[in-house]
Design a protein around this motif. Structure first.
Motif, PDB file in Angstrom:
ATOM      1  N   SER A   1       4.482   1.025   0.804  1.00  0.00           N
ATOM      2  CA  SER A   1       3.254   0.494   1.387  1.00  0.00           C
ATOM      3  C   SER A   1       3.453  -0.969   1.744  1.00  0.00           C
ATOM      4  O   SER A   1       4.067  -1.721   0.967  1.00  0.00           O
TER       5      SER A   1
ATOM      6  N   GLU B   1      -3.048   3.703  -3.264  1.00  0.00           N
ATOM      7  CA  GLU B   1      -2.331   4.961  -3.480  1.00  0.00           C
ATOM      8  C   GLU B   1      -1.203   4.835  -4.497  1.00  0.00           C
ATOM      9  O   GLU B   1      -0.667   5.836  -4.973  1.00  0.00           O
ATOM     10  N   ASP B   2      -0.825   3.588  -4.854  1.00  0.00           N
ATOM     11  CA  ASP B   2       0.217   3.386  -5.855  1.00  0.00           C
ATOM     12  C   ASP B   2      -0.343   3.380  -7.273  1.00  0.00           C
ATOM     13  O   ASP B   2       0.425   3.227  -8.236  1.00  0.00           O
TER      14      ASP B   2
ATOM     15  N   ARG C   1       0.084   7.332   7.187  1.00  0.00           N
ATOM     16  CA  ARG C   1       0.649   7.530   5.852  1.00  0.00           C
ATOM     17  C   ARG C   1       0.736   9.006   5.504  1.00  0.00           C
ATOM     18  O   ARG C   1       1.670   9.443   4.804  1.00  0.00           O
ATOM     19  N   GLN C   2      -0.244   9.774   5.990  1.00  0.00           N
ATOM     20  CA  GLN C   2      -0.225  11.198   5.719  1.00  0.00           C
ATOM     21  C   GLN C   2       0.924  11.899   6.437  1.00  0.00           C
ATOM     22  O   GLN C   2       1.499  12.861   5.927  1.00  0.00           O
TER      23      GLN C   2
ATOM     24  N   GLU D   1      -4.077   5.117   7.168  1.00  0.00           N
ATOM     25  CA  GLU D   1      -4.217   6.332   6.369  1.00  0.00           C
ATOM     26  C   GLU D   1      -3.647   7.537   7.106  1.00  0.00           C
ATOM     27  O   GLU D   1      -2.945   8.368   6.526  1.00  0.00           O
TER      28      GLU D   1
ATOM     29  N   ASP E   1      -2.351  -3.168 -10.530  1.00  0.00           N
ATOM     30  CA  ASP E   1      -3.417  -3.146  -9.519  1.00  0.00           C
ATOM     31  C   ASP E   1      -3.962  -4.542  -9.258  1.00  0.00           C
ATOM     32  O   ASP E   1      -4.319  -4.876  -8.130  1.00  0.00           O
TER      33      ASP E   1
ATOM     34  N   GLU F   1       6.428   8.804   6.106  1.00  0.00           N
ATOM     35  CA  GLU F   1       6.733   8.100   4.857  1.00  0.00           C
ATOM     36  C   GLU F   1       7.467   6.811   5.186  1.00  0.00           C
ATOM     37  O   GLU F   1       8.500   6.809   5.842  1.00  0.00           O
TER      38      GLU F   1
END
Length: 584
Positions: A238, A187-188, A71-72, A68, A180, A75
Motif C-alpha cells: 500500500s 487493510e493492513d 487494489r481489488q 479500492e 495503526d 496487487e
C-alpha cells in the motif's frame, strides 16, 4: 424584472430609441446587459471556498474509490531503500569535516576528490552511529564486513565509483514494526512487520546545482559524508504503508542519535521499487531480494518527503496498470518524481549488479566488530519510540496517542525533553493536590506544550527553542491555572507575553498586570443572567417551553461578553441560567 435596474423613465426612453439596427452586430442589445451582469462569473469568496472544499472532498472520494477498485484487481508490491546521513564529525574515508553549511568546496580532502595517489582512511568513529541504527532496527551485526566499489560515471562521483557494502554489509536481517497509529493502510490491520534485508555503509556524492541552460556547479563538501543505506524486503502492498514505513524508519534512526537530520532538511532520502501484478493470474517471472513471482519493477529515485513517497507510488502504480491493461510491457527502469506532479518520468534504463561491476575494494581492509562494543552500545541505546509511546499512553501519563507520537517525533526529541521537564516541575508544584488532579497533569502539560506553545512557534515561524519559554515558567503558569487562580484565556495571554520576551516571574506578571482571577459572587451571577434574559425573553421562553437547551450556550456567551473580562466562568454561568430559566 429588469426595469428597476434600468432606473427612471428617462433612461428607459433613451434605451427605447436604441434599436437593434444602431448597434454593432457583435454587441448584444442594451436590454440584455443586466442579465449578463447578473450571470457573471463573479463568485463571493466564502462561496468559492465552499466550492473548493467540496471539490477537494470529491477528489479524495474518487481517489479512494479508484484505489479500492485497483487494489481489488491488482496487487502492488513495494520495497524501500533509505539513504541517511550519519551524525559524525569526519567523513567516511578522510578526516575532512562533514559540515555542509560551510563555503562550497572548503571541507574537502584529497581522497574526496579522487586525487591521484590518495588513499582511503576509514574513520572508526563513523561506525558507532551506524551500529546504533542497526541495533535499533533489530539487525544481526556481522562480525566481519567488507567494502566494495560500485562503478558508474557521473560528475558528482569524482572517482568513477562509489564505495559501499554490497556483498558483505555490516548488518543483516532486521525488521521494523508498523502500527495503526503510524498511519498504515486500513487493510493492513493494526500491525504489520517489514523485514529489513541489510544495512550498509557507503559514501555520499557531491551536491550539484544546475543553472540552465548549460551550467552545473558541484560542491564536494558532501562527498564521502558517511551514509547508511537501509534496504527493506518487498513486502509493502500500500502507498500509505510505504510512507508510514519511511516515517517510522526515520523516527527510529533519529531517536538513537544515528543521523543528522530527517527528510525535511535533506539528511534522509528514499528510493522505492514498485511492481504490479494482476490478482488471480499465474505468478510473474521476476524476482528480487529473494521473492519470486513479482511483476517487473521500476525504481523511483530521491524522494524527499513522506507525501512524495505516497504520491509517487500511486502515480507509478496507475501508470503500470494503464500500460498492462493496454497490452504493453513494463520496462525495468529508473524513474523520477517532481513534487506536485501526477506522473513519474523516465530517467534511464535500470542498472543491475552486472552494470555496476561490483568488486571488493582492494585499498580498504575488512571491518571487524567485537561483541564488547555491541554490548556497550546496546546497553546505552535510548528507549525505542514504540516503547516510549506505550509509556505515554499508559496510566502514568494517560496521553492520547495523537499527542504521544508528535511529542517524541518533533524537533529531534527536544520537544519531548521539554515536556518531561514541564511535567516534573508541575508535579512538584502540585504535590499538595489530590490524586485525581495530579493524575491529569501530564495530559494538561501535553496539550499546552504541543498546541498552545507549539502554536506560538508555528505562528512566529521559529524553530523550537526551550529557552524562549522556560519549562519552569510554563509549569508555574499551569499550576496557577489548575488552582483556578487564573482562567484559560488569561493563561494564554501570559504565555504569549513570555514567548514575546517578558522575563518577569509568572506570579509577578499576574500580580502587576492584575490578572489574578476574582470570582463573581452568586448575586453578581444572578444579576448578570437576569439582565441577559430580560433582553431576550423570547429565546428564554423557547428554552423553557420547547426544551431547546442548545440555546443556553448563547446566553452563556452573552454573560461572558457583558461581564467583567476573565471573571465569568462558563460552567457557573450555565448553572445559574438553568436555575433561572428552567428552575433546576
Amino acid at each position: 424584472m429588469l426595469r428597476p435596474w434600468l432606473g427612471s423613465g428617462s433612461v428607459r426612453s433613451v434605451c427605447a430609441r436604441l434599436s437593434r439596427s444602431t448597434l454593432p452586430s457583435r454587441i448584444a442589445p442594451f436590454s440584455s446587459a443586466p442579465r449578463r451582469y447578473l450571470q457573471a462569473d463573479h463568485v463571493p469568496l466564502r462561496k468559492q471556498l465552499k466550492q473548493d472544499a467540496k471539490a477537494l472532498r470529491s477528489h479524495k472520494k474518487q481517489r479512494k474509490e479508484s484505489e479500492e477498485a485497483s487494489r481489488q484487481e491488482w496487487e502492488l508490491t513495494v520495497g524501500v531503500e533509505i539513504h541517511a546521513q550519519l551524525d559524525t564529525e569526519a567523513k567516511l574515508f578522510s578526516r575532512a569535516p562533514t559540515s555542509t553549511s560551510e563555503i562550497p568546496n572548503s571541507n574537502v580532502a584529497l581522497f574526496d576528490l579522487a586525487f591521484p595517489g590518495s588513499q582511503p582512511e576509514f574513520q572508526i568513529a563513523t561506525l558507532l552511529p551506524a551500529l546504533r541504527a542497526a541495533i535499533a532496527l533489530n539487525c544481526e551485526i556481522q562480525p566481519i564486513s567488507r567494502f566494495d566499489r560500485k562503478h558508474y560515471f557521473y560528475q558528482d562521483q569524482p572517482a568513477g565509483y562509489q564505495i559501499t557494502q554490497y556483498y558483505e554489509p555490516f548488518a543483516r536481517n532486521g525488521y521494523v514494526d508498523l502500527f495503526d497509529y503510524d498511519g498504515i493502510a486500513p487493510e493492513d490491520g493494526e500491525r504489520v512487520r517489514i523485514d529489513i534485508k541489510q544495512l550498509q555503509l557507503e559514501q555520499d556524492t557531491a551536491k550539484s546545482q544546475e543553472y540552465p541552460p548549460s551550467t552545473q556547479l558541484l560542491d564536494f563538501n558532501r562527498v564521502s559524508h558517511p551514509l547508511i543505506e537501509i534496504i527493506t524486503m518487498p513486502q509493502i502492498h500500500s502507498p500509505a504503508t510505504a510512507a508510514a514505513c519511511v516515517r517510522k524508519l526515520q523516527a527510529i534512526v533519529q531517536s538513537c542519535g544515528a543521523v543528522t537530520t530527517g527528510m525535511e532538511l535533506g539528511g534522509l532520502r528514499a528510493d522505492v521499487n514498485v511492481s504490479i501484478r494482476r490478482r488471480g493470474e499465474s505468478p510473474g517471472q521476476h524476482q528480487y531480494d529473494g521473492i519470486s513471482g513479482l511483476g517487473q519493477r521500476t525504481e523511483i529515485k530521491n524522494l524527499s518527503s513522506f507525501k512524495a513517497v505516497e504520491d509517487a507510488i500511486i502515480a507509478e502504480k496507475n501508470r503500470q496498470i494503464a500500460v498492462l491493461e493496454s497490452g504493453g510491457v513494463i520496462e525495468g527502469e529508473t524513474r523520477g518524481w517532481t513534487i506536485g506532479s501526477t506522473e513519474t518520468r523516465r530517467l534511464r534504463g535500470k542498472e543491475g549488479s552486472v552494470d555496476y561491476r561490483y568488486m571488493p575494494d582492494p585499498d580498504i581492509p575488512p571491518l571487524f566488530i567485537g561483541e564488547d562494543l555491541l554490548s556497550s552500545l546496546t546497553e546505552n541505546l535510548p528507549t525505542a519510540p514504540d516503547s516510549v509511546i506505550s509509556v505515554l499512553v499508559g496510566s502514568e501519563y494517560n496521553l492520547p496517542v495523537e499527542d504521544a507520537k508528535p511529542l517524541i517525533e518533533l524537533d529531534n526529541g527536544l520537544r519531548f525533553e521539554y515536556y518531561h521537564d514541564v511535567v516534573d516541575a508541575l508535579r512538584t508544584l502540585q504535590v499538595d493536590q489530590d490524586d485525581k488532579t495530579r493524575a491529569s497533569l501530564p495530559r494538561v502539560a501535553g496539550n499546552w506544550v504541543l498546541h498552545e506553545l507549539g502554536g506560538l512557534f508555528s505562528k512566529a515561524d521559529r524553530a523550537w527553542d526551550a529557552d524562549i519559554v522556560p519549562a519552569q515558567s510554563l509549569a508555574r503558569l499551569l499550576d496557577q491555572l489548575q488552582r483556578k487562580r487564573i482562567t484559560g484565556p488569561t493563561a494564554k495571554v501570559v504565555l504569549s507575553s513570555i514567548f514575546d520576551g517578558d522575563r518577569r516571574p509568572v506570579p509577578q506578571i499576574l500580580e502587576e498586570d492584575n490578572l489574578l482571577f476574582r470570582p463573581l459572587s452568586r448575586e453578581e451571577y444572578v444579576a448578570l443572567a437576569e439582565s441577559v434574559i430580560a433582553l431576550n425573553p423570547q429565546m428564554a421562553e423557547q428554552i423553557r417551553t420547547k426544551n431547546q437547551l442548545g440555546k443556553l450556550g448563547w446566553f452563556v456567551g452573552q454573560m461572558m461578553r457583558n461581564g467583567e473580562k476573565g471573571r465569568v466562568e462558563a460552567p457557573r454561568a450555565e448553572e445559574i441560567l438553568r436555575e433561572l430559566i428552567l428552575g433546576s
